[in-house]
Each structure stands twice: as C-alpha cells, then as structure tokens.
Scaffold this motif. Structure first.
Motif, short mmCIF file in Angstrom:
data_model
loop_
_atom_site.label_atom_id
_atom_site.label_comp_id
_atom_site.label_asym_id
_atom_site.label_seq_id
_atom_site.Cartn_x
_atom_site.Cartn_y
_atom_site.Cartn_z
N ALA A 98 0.83 -1.21 0.00
CA ALA A 98 0.00 0.00 0.00
C ALA A 98 0.86 1.26 0.00
O ALA A 98 0.61 2.21 -0.76
N MET A 99 1.91 1.28 0.81
CA MET A 99 2.75 2.47 0.90
C MET A 99 3.59 2.67 -0.36
O MET A 99 3.90 3.81 -0.74
N LEU A 100 3.96 1.58 -1.02
CA LEU A 100 4.70 1.71 -2.29
C LEU A 100 3.84 2.39 -3.34
O LEU A 100 4.32 3.26 -4.08
N SER A 101 2.58 2.00 -3.41
CA SER A 101 1.70 2.62 -4.42
C SER A 101 1.51 4.11 -4.14
O SER A 101 1.45 4.93 -5.07
N ILE A 102 1.44 4.48 -2.88
CA ILE A 102 1.30 5.90 -2.52
C ILE A 102 2.61 6.65 -2.80
O ILE A 102 2.62 7.79 -3.28
N GLY A 103 3.74 5.99 -2.50
CA GLY A 103 5.02 6.61 -2.77
C GLY A 103 5.25 6.85 -4.26
O GLY A 103 5.92 7.81 -4.66
N MET A 104 4.68 5.97 -5.10
CA MET A 104 4.81 6.16 -6.54
C MET A 104 4.12 7.43 -7.00
O MET A 104 4.57 8.08 -7.96
N ILE A 105 3.03 7.82 -6.34
CA ILE A 105 2.35 9.08 -6.70
C ILE A 105 3.31 10.25 -6.57
O ILE A 105 3.38 11.14 -7.45
N ALA A 106 4.08 10.25 -5.46
CA ALA A 106 5.05 11.33 -5.25
C ALA A 106 6.10 11.35 -6.36
O ALA A 106 6.53 12.40 -6.83
N SER A 107 6.54 10.14 -6.78
CA SER A 107 7.56 10.08 -7.81
C SER A 107 7.05 10.58 -9.16
O SER A 107 7.80 11.16 -9.95
#
Length: 967
Positions: free
Chosen positions: A184-193
């Motif tokens: 879940a946190m990886l998918s959210i972190g991808m938004i930032a990238s």
C-alpha cells in the motif's frame, strides 16, 4: 545443546518451506504477467535488476534490516515481557517504512525524468497500465526481497532465544502484514515520484503522502474522543495491520490494503496519462473529471472497508498456540446472546506490567479484539472499550476506580537485580442493563477466556443457577465454631468466593427436607459428619435427583476440624465445661449403598458399625525441588506418571483436558460388582501405586522409612474419584423396598447424578492461590489443576458444561526459554546453597548442644563430689559458685551461638544476593549479546554483496581505459 540446535533448524526449515510456497505463488503471478504483458514484465525486470546492480540498493537494504532488528530486540520491553512476539517491531514499523519506502519509490519515475528516459518509455508499444504496473511490481519485488531477508534474520534470533519453540505461524503472518503494508505504501510513494523529477523531493513527498496512514493511530491522543478520532484511527494502517500482528489473516485487513493500493495505482495512471489531455482545450474539464473519479473511488473504497470490517467473511488464526482465536463454545455463546440486551466490556490495562503478567495482558488484548470482531460478525451488541497502556495516575485509571472499583494492585517482582514493588492495572468490567460483574485483577495463572466468558454470561442472564453448600465440619461458608480456647472465627472458603462469581450460593443445613428443583446442585464436604436426621434428608435429596458433589475424606490431612470417615465425632467445646462428648453421625454406608460403591477398609474400633477406609499411595513426585517434605500419600494424578496414561479419564468431560491433580491421603472407591448405575472413573493412580490402612498411615505419617515399609510393594491401581449416573435407589435397602413394591419405587425414583471424591484436601485454599500464582517459587512452576477439576465437576453437575469447554481452551505464547533457563539455574543454585547453609547451621547447633551437655555433665560431677559426705556451709558455697559459673558459661555460649547464627544468616543472605547478582549479570550479558548480534550480523551479508557489486562495476568501467588515463 544438540537437541536445541535440531529444534532451531527444524522450525527454520518449516519457515523456509512456507516462504518458498509464498514465493512460488508470487512467481506464478509474475509468469502470468510475463506472458500477457510483456512490456510490463520488461519494465519490471529492468528496474529490479538496476536496483540490485547498484551499491546504493544494498545500502538501503542494510539500513532496513538494521532498523527492523533494532526495533524488534533493542527495547527493554522485549526482554521484560519475555514473549517471542514482534510487538515492539509492530509499533516502530510504520516509522521505519516512512524511511525505506520513499527510498525505493523516489527513483521510480523521477529518475526517468532526470535522465530523460521517460519519453523513451512512453513511446514503447505499451499502454500506460503496462508502465505503471511494471514499475510497481519492480518496487514490490525489491521490497519483498528485503522483507524476506529481515524475516529470516529476525526468525533465527527468536528461534535461538526460544530454543526452537517459536510460533512460526505468528511470525510469518506478522511479516505478511508488513508485506501488505509495504504494498500500500509503495503505491502511494509512486504518486510522489510521478509528481516530480527531483529525487530528494520525491523522497520527501513519498514520506509526507504516507505519513497520514502511518500516524492515523495517534488521532485519539491528539483529538477529543469521538466519531472523528475513531474514524481517523480506523483509516490508518495500524487498525487493519493489527490482525496480522496478532497472527490473524482476515478478509477486512487484506481488502483494505488491496483497495488502497488499487486507488493509489489508479491515481498513478491518471498522472502518467495526463499528457494526453493537459494541453488540449478541454484540459481543465478533464482534470475535474478525473478528480471526481478519484474521489468517487475513494468513497467506494471507504464504504467497502467499513462493510467488510463489520462483517469479516474469513478470519483465520495462523498462530500455533491459538492465542488469537476463541473457542467454539465462546463463539456459540456470543451468537446466542440476546440482541436486545447489549453488553459493554470495559478493560483497563496499565502501560507497564511485570513479566509474569505480560502473557495475560497479551492474551487479554487479543481476546477482547476477537470478542469485538465475533460480535460484529454475529450481529450481537457487544461494545468493547479497551483502555490499553494507561498511566497509573491518568484520567482513565481514575475512571476505572470510580466507576468499577478497579484499582492499581501491587506485586513484588525482581528486575535488574533487585526486588521491586510494582503497581499494575489489569482488570475488566462487564455491564448489561442493571447487571454488572467486575474482575479487579486478572491473575496470570487463571485462563483469561474463561474469566471473560463467565462474566459475560453472568451479566447477560436475568438469574443465576443456585448451589447449596451443605453445612458440615468443613465449614465452607465460614462462621464461628467452639474450641477449647473459645469461639474461633472461620473465614469463608476461597472456593465459595470463586463459585459466587457464577452462581447464587446458599447454605443448606438439612434441618428440613430440600425439595427437588430448589437447588441446581449440592456440594457436600464430609457428609458423614452430619447428624443421622440431616444425613437421611441429604440421601433423600440425592434420591430426588438433585445433582450432588460429594467429598468424603477418610484422612483429612490439612483440616483437623474435619472428622475422618471412620472416627467418632466430638462435640465442640472444652471437656471441663461439659463439652467434648461424642455426637451421633449418619451411617456413611447408606450413601455407599445408594451410590452402589464398595470402599475397602477395616472396621473402626472407635465407631460402632463404622469403617476406616484404606488410603491410596503412589510413588511419583513431579516437583523434586519443592522445599517441603512429601511422602507417597501425596498422590499426583498425572498422565506423565509411570502407568498413568489413563489416570485422568479422557472419556469424561470433567477430566478430558486436565493433566495433573494432587490429592493428599485420598481414599479409595470401587463400583459394586452388580451395580446398575453408571460409574465413570475420573481420578486413579498409575503403576507405581498401592494401598495402606488408615491406622498405619496415621501412626507412621511422620516416619518416612516405616511408612514405606507399611505401604508394601506397588502394583494396585485405585480409583479416588468417580462420576455416578443412572436410575437411583440402589443398595440393600433399595432392594428390600423393591421387594415390597418395586413398581412404586421405580416410579418415585429420580435419576441420580453424583460425583464422589474420596478426598477433601484437594480443595484447600492453597490450590486457589497456586492457580492464581503458579510461580510462587523461582525454580518450580506448578502445573496442578485442582481448581479446574473442581470447577469442571460443579459445572458438569449443574449443566453449565460450556464453561468446561472454555476452560479447556488453553492458548500458548512462546517465551524466551534461554533466559528462563538461566533464571531457573540460579534458583536451583540458590536453593542448594540454602540447604547447605541449613545443614551447617544444624551441625553448629548440634555441636553446641553436645558441648552444653558435656559441660553440664562436668559441673554435675563436681557438684556430686561435693555432696558426698554431706553438705557443709563451705561446700554449699562451692556448689553455688559452680552453679553460677555454669550459668555464666551457658550465657556466654548462648550469646556465642546467637552471634554465630546471625553471622551465618548474614553470610547466607550475602551468598544468595551474590547468586542472584551473577544470574542477573548473566541474563544481562545474554541480552546484550542478542542485541548486538541481532542488529549487526544481518547487516553483514548485504554490505558484503554491495561491496562486491561496487568493485565489479568499477572494474568493468576501467576495462577499456588506458593506464595512462587512470589515476
């Protein structure tokens, strides 16, 4: 040592097999992706290989393993709790992820923008989904590899500390929860990238975007208690992860992380696809359109999460000790609760509890959360207010005291080398309407689930079942009794107080007949002490079908106020004042005939028509380190005793789940040869057992050698407790009545339901205290289940059999056996030193007594010489002088003896303190070694691989460069 190593390797292989199965499932998913989405698979492979081809990736892996090991084993609470769980890591894991996840995601798209390769990716023959899912799966693969490395390192440490008894299911499920959190946190972190082309900004934004989910659990402490605070707490990752952290895989938790991941990936799809519409004339309109889509999706996900959280389709407890699951009986109880009578459970638990209460706290929290989930699933109104980790002087602690009477309880514990008095709060209160039951303190030796279920059922019904305590010599209800020294106050038996938590308990003296249905059960301890009239009414109650528990003791060893079966009863009072005469007793043979029992023994010379029953003995003692001397009349009914496989009857619900019961000087019962009632043995001796007469046992009780001689050779197994069911009225008297009018007697006779135990010492208050505190001595943990046996008997007779099943559910939490062994060794050494000290003290005292006798003999001889020939005034003066000299010498010797004893006691205290100090130092050294190795050793492999990767890259870069250009 080899056994421990083998156990560690066995559990490690078990974990690796589970991991291989998990990896195989993931590999199958990747294989499907490779065949259906080749472009996505190519993107995934490129990013994954690129990450681990760079030394930076191994540095981040090393940091991740270091932080997880540090959070798991470095806190003081880990060793203080003495539980092989990951509770400390669970608390720190969200913060660790806020560092590690952005480190993975910051370069997913920002690096492509920085290097200008994003346009190359976007011109590939692939759609936006292929690029997003390929990037995401590469990040997930990197995280999975890192997490498995951390899991193996952590598991090895726990396996060594527990000597191979670690709960593999709990550890795997916890790391499975970490994996879902990471997805879940990886998918959210991808938004930032996708929002920036700067790596640093991508890292910061990734941490900021994930921070609300990580810190949502703190909403309750930042906002006033209410709907908003609870909603925000439930929206974070802590609430759905909680199930995984307790070893439970639930539908609601899995769906939460999957849905959050899907929403975040959809936002990534929107961000990467915005190039198609941002430059057009409808760019602003499309932006609002996609924003509405995202918001609608978020609302849908929130509704789905709430729906499935209230109705968990599947909840699977993966723990090997079943610590996070309810028994089937408890689940049935919850389902059958009246939906219109809501139950409120308020539990108050202090932030710090002593080591022996840590397991109880862990089980209490787990069970209360399962109560909440099961009630929600069954549609029953059970509100659980869990006040966890409260301060002793907080508002919540004051609420517990004012509303429920739950106050801090002081316990003496030994921590960090010294005895300390610690206060803790560990209580619960159940309410339903006007009914309320409070558990002031959940003692660590009492089953938590049983305490909770009993309290819930008590408050959920309008009336309780009634138990009648028969008034006998045992005085279970307390009161006063006449003794030669005057009136003596007798406190109420602790067992009665225990029964009062579940039943309405009343005293029955049988001055009048007891009508059928008046009581749901009777308890009679030593009914042979009743007067003939009361005894007859007692037999009539059994004939009328009132379930009865009979404890008839031929040799009461711990309560001298109880008259033995075959001995006459003396009237209380001082014989000089007219008391102390014989009192008529009922004929116990009538009870035996009614229950169709044979009791071996010899006629009693002191009681006309009476019988002194034989006693059972058994050569088996599972506690050789006990400080008290025990002979074979202390009968441990144990399935581990030689030939004791059937000592506790597996066919009876009373004894099915029990393993050890202690009886002291018990009698023997046998079914009559032509018995018509059903007799089910409950407790019986094993192979190394026999019988001894009442007179021999009483005469040689304090002479171990002579007692063993009278016992004879083993080889006779004896029954000491039996349950009896069937159509009653048996015995010779019943046969005579049947000859007169058998049809009428059969019509008037009710079914008999009795449990007969030939001992009363098994219910002494000490066993209730041992049940609450089984670690009363450092080197012995008592396993005696006397109280459970008694409660099972009462529940079976009264028809409350569901409590027997709940009591049989015994969840298990692994502990740090390596640390416990060190403490136990120290306790054994301390006890050995105490015995040696006592032997030396006895030797000194014997020598002093011998010297005193020799000196006294010397003075007596001198005085005798002076007396020869008559005593003159001069001789009398010499005699007085000799006597005074002896008294002076005696006083000096007494003082010298006292000083020597005080010195020995001081030396002993110093020696015991030194033993404990060494043990504590050894424990602390082990803890420090564990901390150091658990934190440092897992970091070495990724560092070594990182150095090799860095060196190989440098060598490849220098291959085609001339030596003149190298510096």
């Amino acid at each position: 040592m080899s056994t421990t190593l083998g156990s560690v390797l066995l559990v490690l292989v078990n974990l690796l097999l589970i991991d291989l199965l998990f990896v195989a499932i993931l590999a199958a998913v990747v294989a499907v992706l490779a065949n259906t989405k080749q472009a996505a698979f190519a993107v995934m492979r490129r990013n994954f290989v690129g990450y681990f081809s760079n030394p930076t990736g191994y540095v981040f892996l090393c940091i991740f393993v270091f932080l997880t090991s540090l959070a798991a084993f470095w806190p003081y609470e880990f060793f203080n709790q003495n539980l092989a769980t990951l509770d400390q890591l669970n608390g720190w894991f969200p913060m660790i992820m806020l560092v590690f996840i952005p480190a993975i995601t910051m370069s997913i798209w920002a690096e492509e923008k920085r290097q200008g390769t994003d346009e190359l990716l976007l011109t590939l023959p692939a759609d936006d989904f292929d690029i997003v899912i390929g990037k995401y799966m590469s990040a997930a693969a990197i995280f999975t590899a890192s997490l498995m490395f951390s899991q193996i390192a952590t598991f090895i440490t726990l396996a060594i500390l527990t000597k191979g008894q670690v709960d593999t299911g709990l550890i795997f499920t916890t790391y499975l929860g970490y994996w879902f959190v990471g997805l879940a946190m990886l998918s959210i972190g991808m938004i930032a990238s996708f929002l920036t082309g700067n790596l640093t900004v991508g890292f910061i934004l990734g941490a900021l975007f994930n921070a609300p989910l990580a810190f949502a659990s703190l909403s309750g402490s930042l906002l006033p208690s209410g709907w908003l605070a609870s909603t925000l707490e439930a929206a974070g990752i802590a609430t759905p992860f909680d199930d995984f952290g307790r070893g439970v895989v639930s539908t609601s938790s899995v769906l939460y992380f999957i849905l959050v991941t899907c929403v975040a990936l959809y936002i990534c799809m929107v961000l990467i696809g915005r190039r198609h519409w941002t430059g057009g004339k409808d760019g602003n309109t499309m932006a609002w359109h996609y924003l509405a889509r995202v918001l609608a999706l978020v609302v849908f996900v929130g509704g789905a999460v709430v729906l499935f959280r209230a109705w968990d389709v599947v909840r699977y407890d993966a723990t090997e000790g079943s610590v996070s699951s309810l028994s089937d009986t408890t689940k049935d109880l919850i389902r059958n609760l009246d939906a219109e009578r809501p139950i409120v459970i308020d539990a108050f638990i202090s932030d710090e509890v002593p080591e022996q209460y840590a397991r109880t706290k862990y089980q209490l929290v787990n069970l209360l959360k399962e109560f909440r989930s099961e009630a929600s699933k069954a549609g029953r109104a059970i509100e659980v207010n869990l006040h966890d980790d409260i301060e002793l002087f907080s508002d919540e602690a004051q609420l517990a005291e004012d509303r429920f009477g739950i106050v801090p309880v002081a316990r003496m514990v030994r921590e960090k080398g010294s005895l300390q008095q610690k206060q803790l709060i560990l209580g619960a209160a159940m309410r339903s309407g006007l009914n309320k039951v409070t558990i002031p303190i959940l003692e660590y030796g009492i089953p938590v689930e049983y305490e909770l279920v009993r309290s819930i059922k008590t408050v959920s019904r309008s009336e309780r079942k009634r138990i009648g305590i028969v008034t006998t010599d045992a005085n279970l209800m307390g009161g006063t009794t006449a003794t030669p020294m005057g009136m003596q106050r007798i406190p109420q038996h602790l067992l009665v107080q225990e029964l009062a938590k579940q039943y309405e308990v009343e005293e029955v003296n049988f001055d009048a007949p007891v009508e059928p249905g008046q009581f749901d059960m009777l308890i009679a301890v030593q009914p042979s002490s009743l007067t003939p009239e009361r005894f007859t009414r007692f037999l009539d109650a059994i004939r009328d079908g009132i379930p009865t528990a009979v404890f008839e003791d031929p040799f009461p060893a711990t309560n001298r106020g109880i008259t033995p079966t075959g001995q006459p009863k003396q009237s209380p009072g001082n014989p000089m004042m007219g008391g102390g005469g014989m009192v008529p007793k009922g004929s116990i043979r009538e009870l035996w005939d009614l229950l169709e029992l044979d009791v071996p023994g010899k006629p009693s010379p002191m009681l006309p028509g009476g019988l002194n029953p034989d006693l059972a003995w058994q050569h088996y003692n599972p506690y050789p380190n006990l400080p008290i001397e025990m002979n074979d009349l202390f009968v441990f009914v144990d399935d581990q005793a030689p030939g004791g496989e059937n000592s506790l009857n597996d066919a009876s619900p009373i004894t099915r789940a029990l393993h050890e019961v202690l009886l002291i000087c018990p009698g023997i019962v046998e079914p009559q040869e032509e018995a018509t009632l059903k007799h089910t043995p409950l407790l019986q001796t094993g192979a190394l057992a026999g019988r001894i007469s009442f007179d021999d046992a009483r005469q040689y009780m304090n002479q171990p050698a002579k007692l063993m001689e009278k016992q004879g050779a083993p080889g006779i197994s004896s029954i000491m407790a039996v349950s009896i069911e069937g159509q009653g009225g048996g015995g010779e008297q019943a046969d005579a009545d049947a000859d007169q009018d058998s049809a009428e007697d059969e019509a008037d006779t009710s079914p008999i339901k009795v449990v007969y135990v030939a001992d009363s010492d098994l219910m002494i208050p000490d066993f209730l205290q041992i049940r609450a505190d089984p670690d009363q001595t450092d080197d012995v943990r008592f396993q005696m289940e006397n109280v459970s046996f008694l409660l099972n008997v009462f529940d079976w007779l009264s028809g409350e059999s569901e409590f027997i099943d709940v009591r049989s559910h015994k969840p298990y939490v692994s502990s740090l056996a390596m640390i416990e062994d060190v403490k136990q060794e120290a306790a054994v050494d301390e006890r050995a030193e105490v015995k040696q000290f006592q032997a030396e003290a006895d030797k000194i005292e014997r020598q002093a007594d011998e010297a005193r006798m020799a000196k006294a003999k010397q003075y007596e001889d001198e005085i005798e010489k002076l007396r020869q020939g008559g005593l003159t005034r001069e001789k009398m003066a010499k005699v007085q002088k000799i006597v005074q000299e002896f008294r002076n010498w005696e006083a000096i010797e007494d003082r010298r003896k006292q000083v020597a004893q005080e010195k020995e006691e001081l030396d002993m205290a110093k020696k015991r303190k030194e033993i404990r100090r060494k043990a504590d130092t050894r424990v602390e050294n082990i803890q420090n070694i564990v901390k150091a190795t658990a934190v440092s050793l897992p970091c070495i492999p990724p560092l070594v691989v990182g150095i090799i990767v860095f060196s190989s890259r440098r060598l490849r870069e220098r291959e085609n460069i001339s030596k003149s250009r190298l510096r």
